[in-house]
Design an enzyme around this catalytic site. Structure first.
Site, PDB file in Angstrom:
ATOM      1  N   GLU A 288       0.920  -1.144  -0.059  1.00 52.02           N
ATOM      2  CA  GLU A 288       0.218  -0.351  -0.474  1.00 52.02           C
ATOM      3  C   GLU A 288       1.155   1.354   0.095  1.00 52.02           C
ATOM      4  OE1 GLU A 288      -3.827  -0.394   1.759  1.00 52.02           O
ATOM      5  OE2 GLU A 288      -2.967   0.589   3.036  1.00 52.02           O
ATOM      6  N   HIS A 309       7.802 -26.846  -1.805  1.00 56.42           N
ATOM      7  CA  HIS A 309       7.152 -27.469  -1.670  1.00 56.42           C
ATOM      8  C   HIS A 309       5.993 -27.530  -2.527  1.00 56.42           C
ATOM      9  CE1 HIS A 309       9.711 -31.192   0.049  1.00 56.42           C
ATOM     10  NE2 HIS A 309       9.377 -30.709   1.353  1.00 56.42           N
ATOM     11  N   LYS A 423     -14.030   0.574  -3.748  1.00 52.86           N
ATOM     12  CA  LYS A 423     -15.323   1.206  -3.245  1.00 52.86           C
ATOM     13  C   LYS A 423     -16.198   1.773  -4.032  1.00 52.86           C
ATOM     14  CE  LYS A 423     -12.588   1.545   0.677  1.00 52.86           C
ATOM     15  NZ  LYS A 423     -11.475   2.309   2.092  1.00 52.86           N
TER      16      LYS A 423
END
Ligand code: PA5
Length: 435
Positions: A288, A309, A423
């Protein structure tokens, strides 16, 4: 005295010492901007003072709330998203027993809500809360973030139905802005105990404010040691002006040069599963902060040897745009003996004299050698053990290097304008009034 060290010996196969020296003016300029508080986003530098200038009354109030919650709650639900919960989870999951869900710890267990909109998650949480005594710690700086606000609406109702409105109000604690936002207004109307997120501290830099300190204390950990560790790191890395001696400047320089060489992903690696959420916290902090103006290193994370793995093949032979930063923990807290087996069908007797920690370190060394040979530069942060003090050191180290790295990229590391895009669409699609 700090116990954290930073080394980059292996990165010298990829970045010459000459280039490191040539970057000194750039990192020094970032360091000066940060310390003189003249860089971009300088109204969000309050986190620099959190380890050293905490308010004694606030700490006492945190201890008082901790006592109260410990006395009446088996569980404290931390409601928050992003910087409002990741720091708490990073610290508590690094410190608590790996299987704390299955055994009493003497402190309330932290559960989390408001970090997704999953209906099934909230349903299951409500089922658990039917059966235990609990308190709610609601954290939102803006006080208007949809995910935690929705979860709080549901959990507030549950709490009031379970305990009655008056007692519920004594079990709800809010951490939010001093004056603004719906959560502040709600807390005032309902008479909840509140703590303030300082104006000049952004969410992802807030773990050493009440945002992290209250729930970490409630979970039974020593917040004074956490702050002390952070303060020790602060003294060292904000005062050492020589880029060749300052570990924060060294790390910022290496990241900067590797990024110039199109190493665009940093894989933060730990060999201790309890650091999983610490890496989640790092991902938010750097993602961010740096990811702006079409720039920035993508922060990824892995726990080894588990992920060797699953991701190991890619790291060894995939696209060469990666570098690794390994958080290496020197000492384990406990010892588990490897039994001798007469039959030795599994062929493991050759390891019998070694400790698991030694074998884990050997896996680390073998992986380092293989990845460097495969073209993945390797940086290394080493801590003595995992404790409140060492986590405090590490938190401040990453916050500070993140800010330095942002300034070296010439972006503002303290805003997050891009988070608004999803948003806006979501509100429009949901038909939010006024959008
Ligand atoms: O770092 C940030 O500012 C964000 O990640 C916020 O912490 C997150 O969006 C939650 O915001 P708020 O605390 O306002 O609910």
């Amino acid at each position: 005295m700090i116990s954290t060290t930073f080394t980059y010996r292996d990165a010298l196969n990829f970045v010459s010492e000459e280039r490191i020296r040539q970057s000194a003016p750039a990192v020094r300029a970032a360091f000066e901007q940060l310390n003189s508080r003249t860089g971009r986003g300088n109204d969000f530098l309050g986190w620099l003072d959190l380890p050293s200038q905490h308010d004694a009354d606030m700490l006492m109030e945190i201890q008082a709330v901790t006592k109260k919650v410990s006395a009446n709650s088996d569980v404290a639900v931390v409601i928050g998203i992003g910087g409002s919960y990741l720091g708490t989870r990073a610290v508590t999951e690094a410190l608590q027993h790996h299987f704390s869900a299955c055994r009493p710890t003497g402190a309330p267990k932290l559960l989390y809500a408001g970090n997704s909109i999953s209906e099934d998650y909230l349903h299951d949480l409500l089922e658990v809360l039917d059966e235990v005594e609990y308190s709610l710690i609601v954290i939102s700086k803006s006080g208007t973030t949809t995910e935690p606000a929705l979860a709080f609406r549901v959990l507030k109702e549950h709490c009031e139905n379970k305990y009655g409105k008056t007692t519920a109000a004594q079990r709800i604690f809010c951490i939010t802005d001093a004056n603004r936002g719906a959560l502040r207004q709600l807390a005032t109307n309902e008479g909840y105990t509140t703590f303030v997120i300082p104006d000049d501290v952004g969410g992802r830099y807030s773990v050493l404010s009440p945002v992290g300190l209250l729930p970490i204390a409630v979970a039974g950990f020593d917040i004074e040691k956490l702050l002390k560790g952070a303060d020790e790191m602060r003294k060292v890395i904000t005062q050492e002006t020589d880029p060749e001696k300052n570990i924060a400047m060294q790390y910022a320089v290496l990241r900067y040069l590797l990024y110039q060489d199109r190493k665009t992903t940093e894989l933060m690696v730990a060999y201790e599963p309890r650091l999983f959420y610490f890496i989640e916290w790092y991902k938010q902090l750097f993602g961010e902060s740096e990811g702006k103006e079409n720039k920035g290193i993508f922060p990824a994370g892995a726990i080894f040897s588990t992920d060797l793995h699953s991701l190991g093949q890619y790291i060894q032979e995939g696209e060469r745009n990666l570098f690794e930063t390994v958080i290496s923990v020197k000492n384990a807290h406990h010892h588990v003996s490897i039994p001798f087996d007469k039959e030795n069908i599994d062929g493991l007797n050759y390891l019998q004299q070694k400790s698991l920690q030694e074998i884990n370190h050997t896996a680390e060394e073998g992986t380092r050698m293989a990845h460097v040979a495969g073209g993945v530069p390797n940086l290394r942060i080493e801590m003595d053990n995992i404790s409140e003090t060492s986590l405090g050191e590490l938190i401040f180290f990453f916050e500070y290097t993140c800010a330095l790295s942002g300034y070296m990229l010439n972006i503002n590391p303290f805003n997050q304008p891009g988070v608004e895009a999803y948003k806006k669409n979501m509100f429009k699609l949901l038909g939010k009034p006024g959008v």
